[in-house]
Scaffold this motif. Structure first.
Motif, mmCIF file in Angstrom:
data_model
loop_
_atom_site.group_PDB
_atom_site.id
_atom_site.type_symbol
_atom_site.label_atom_id
_atom_site.label_comp_id
_atom_site.label_asym_id
_atom_site.label_seq_id
_atom_site.Cartn_x
_atom_site.Cartn_y
_atom_site.Cartn_z
ATOM 1 N N ASP A 208 0.767 -1.230 0.144
ATOM 2 C CA ASP A 208 0.216 0.432 -0.204
ATOM 3 C C ASP A 208 0.781 0.910 -0.126
ATOM 4 O OD1 ASP A 208 -1.992 1.837 0.960
ATOM 5 O OD2 ASP A 208 -2.856 0.831 2.319
ATOM 6 N N ARG A 209 0.364 2.024 -0.820
ATOM 7 C CA ARG A 209 1.767 3.068 -1.024
ATOM 8 C C ARG A 209 1.016 4.367 -1.261
ATOM 9 N NH1 ARG A 209 6.224 2.171 -4.525
ATOM 10 N NH2 ARG A 209 6.981 4.184 -3.126
ATOM 11 N N ALA A 210 -0.587 4.666 -0.218
ATOM 12 C CA ALA A 210 -1.001 5.620 -0.144
ATOM 13 C C ALA A 210 -0.840 6.484 0.519
ATOM 14 C CB ALA A 210 -2.795 5.119 0.299
ATOM 15 N N GLU A 416 2.683 -1.811 -11.531
ATOM 16 C CA GLU A 416 1.306 -2.736 -10.814
ATOM 17 C C GLU A 416 0.882 -3.460 -11.037
ATOM 18 O OE1 GLU A 416 -0.649 0.148 -7.693
ATOM 19 O OE2 GLU A 416 1.479 0.199 -8.680
ATOM 20 N N ARG A 420 -0.549 -6.450 -7.818
ATOM 21 C CA ARG A 420 -1.566 -6.051 -8.231
ATOM 22 C C ARG A 420 -2.234 -7.994 -8.271
ATOM 23 N NH1 ARG A 420 -4.782 -0.962 -9.958
ATOM 24 N NH2 ARG A 420 -4.541 0.471 -9.262
#
Length: 422
Positions: A208-210, A416, A420
């Motif tokens: 998670d790169r948020a 990505e 994912r």
């Protein structure tokens, strides 16, 4: 030695000007060839008048340039988020929905993917601009939904999205050996997108790169807008833009010129009503030689060729102080010289908007320009010297970096997709 596992997912960068498809194999992202050995495919289709299957990419452009009878279509992505995506365009005797045109292009990307990796890839991460449409969340959501439907129609049963500047950030991150605070400036054909993100080899392993994304914004301004502004400033006056009629009592209507300068509207300029009206205006024109050139372009359906000549001069001015606009064969008029200074004057307003959005992203993050380690410039339109100066003025002293201008987003989407979907 066993064969490497086949990838289960791909990344697709459907761009306004160019498109790419990427795969991650054994942890290594790469773009697949889409036209001969080239990993980029111009986002263009050409339908012959006889109604055969369309040509794509460079082959489509070559067919048009060679004089084949048919319909050239470019900048298809620009229809997303506008009313055009729900409308049709005439190709020969048939009215074809714009959504079908884009679906055809996606189908071609699908065929190239199957040829390279074998059939069976059903998961895709699609790139998208931060905003398909400025200040219209509902229109933005409709544009994303339309693109997802088109991808599913071509066999991608699981579709997700990643912002294009964040995808470019992932591609840049793969080259780093230490942490950087990076502003990604992605100037595409139809949009300009900006993301401020912390990047490092260690952070790249996080699922998670948020928390690493400190700011994100975009505007619907890109390379095709640069072409339009340049055309209206330097090309369309050669066809009578801003000239008067009736001894100064009237003025040539601007909408003919705006249509010819805007890729997705060029075919609208060719209507019989326009031809009739321009013929009537020619009799009243105070610059009849120039208006006659307009009539010739519309009657001969040379608007696309005119747009390509404009684009070619713009590209030439990225490396030269002056270039010639090759208009004579299309208009019958002269081939005027244009300068980089005049190009930059024509682009002053969109460049100011780009500079303003950089400030917006910094304000989102609560940071000053001095906190940024690197600006990573990507996108086909990012090669303009004026753009580098605008960015340098907004972020004085910050290092400017570039990579694969046309491929970084697709490479990041492949990264990505591997993350994912495994």
């Amino acid at each position: 030695m066993p064969a490497p596992p086949r990838p289960h997912a791909c990344g697709i960068d459907f761009g306004t000007s160019n498109s790419t498809v990427g795969l991650t194999r054994d942890g290594v992202p790469a773009l697949i060839p889409l036209e001969g050995p080239s990993v980029t495919l111009p986002s263009a289709l050409f339908w012959e008048e006889e109604g055969g299957p369309p040509l794509y990419g460079r082959a489509a452009i070559a067919a048009y340039v060679s004089g084949e009878e048919g319909r050239l279509m470019r900048s298809l992505k620009s229809t997303l988020g506008t009313g055009l995506i729900r409308e049709s365009t005439r190709i020969g005797r048939r009215a074809v929905p714009f959504a079908e045109v884009i679906s055809r292009f996606f189908g071609h990307l699908r065929a190239r993917l199957d040829a390279e990796a074998g059939p069976g890839i059903t998961r895709a991460v699609l790139g998208r601009p931060v905003h398909f449409v400025d200040d219209d969340p509902e229109g933005d959501a409709e544009a994303e939904a339309a693109l997802a439907r088109i991808a599913r129609d071509q066999g991608f049963t699981e579709v997700s999205f990643q912002f294009e500047p964040l995808a470019a950030a992932l591609a840049y991150e793969s080259t780093l050996s230490r942490e950087e605070l990076v502003l990604i400036v992605d100037i595409g054909g139809g949009t300009s997108d900006f993301s401020l993100i912390r990047l490092s080899p260690e952070r790249a392993r996080a699922a998670d790169r948020a928390a690493d994304i400190l700011g994100n914004d975009g505007i619907r301004v890109g390379g095709t807008d640069f072409d339009r502004q340049f055309s209206l400033a330097e090309v369309m006056p050669e066809l009578g833009l801003d000239t008067t009629t009736g001894g100064g009592r009237g003025r040539m209507p601007r909408h003919y010129y705006v249509d010819l300068a805007t890729w997705v509207r060029i075919n609208m300029a060719y209507s019989q009503r326009n031809i009739t009206d321009i013929r009537a205006l020619l009799k009243e024109a105070d610059a009849p030689d120039r208006v006659a050139r307009l009539l010739r372009v519309v009657e001969d359906r040379q608007g696309h060729a005119l747009a390509m000549a404009t684009e070619a001069a713009k590209i030439a001015l990225t490396g030269a102080e002056a270039a010639r606009l090759e208009l004579h064969a299309l208009t019958g008029g002269p081939n005027p010289m244009v300068t980089r200074a005049r190009l930059e004057a024509a682009l002053e307003q969109p460049l100011e908007r780009i500079a303003g959005r950089i400030g917006t992203v910094l304000a989102q993050a609560g940071l000053t320009a001095g906190a940024i380690d690197t600006v990573f410039l990507t996108g086909g339109a990012a090669q303009l010297p004026a753009l580098a100066r605008v960015v340098a003025a907004a972020l004085p002293g910050t290092r400017l970096a570039t990579g694969d201008m046309l491929g970084s987003v697709g490479t990041g989407l492949a990264i990505e997709a591997g993350r994912r979907y495994g």
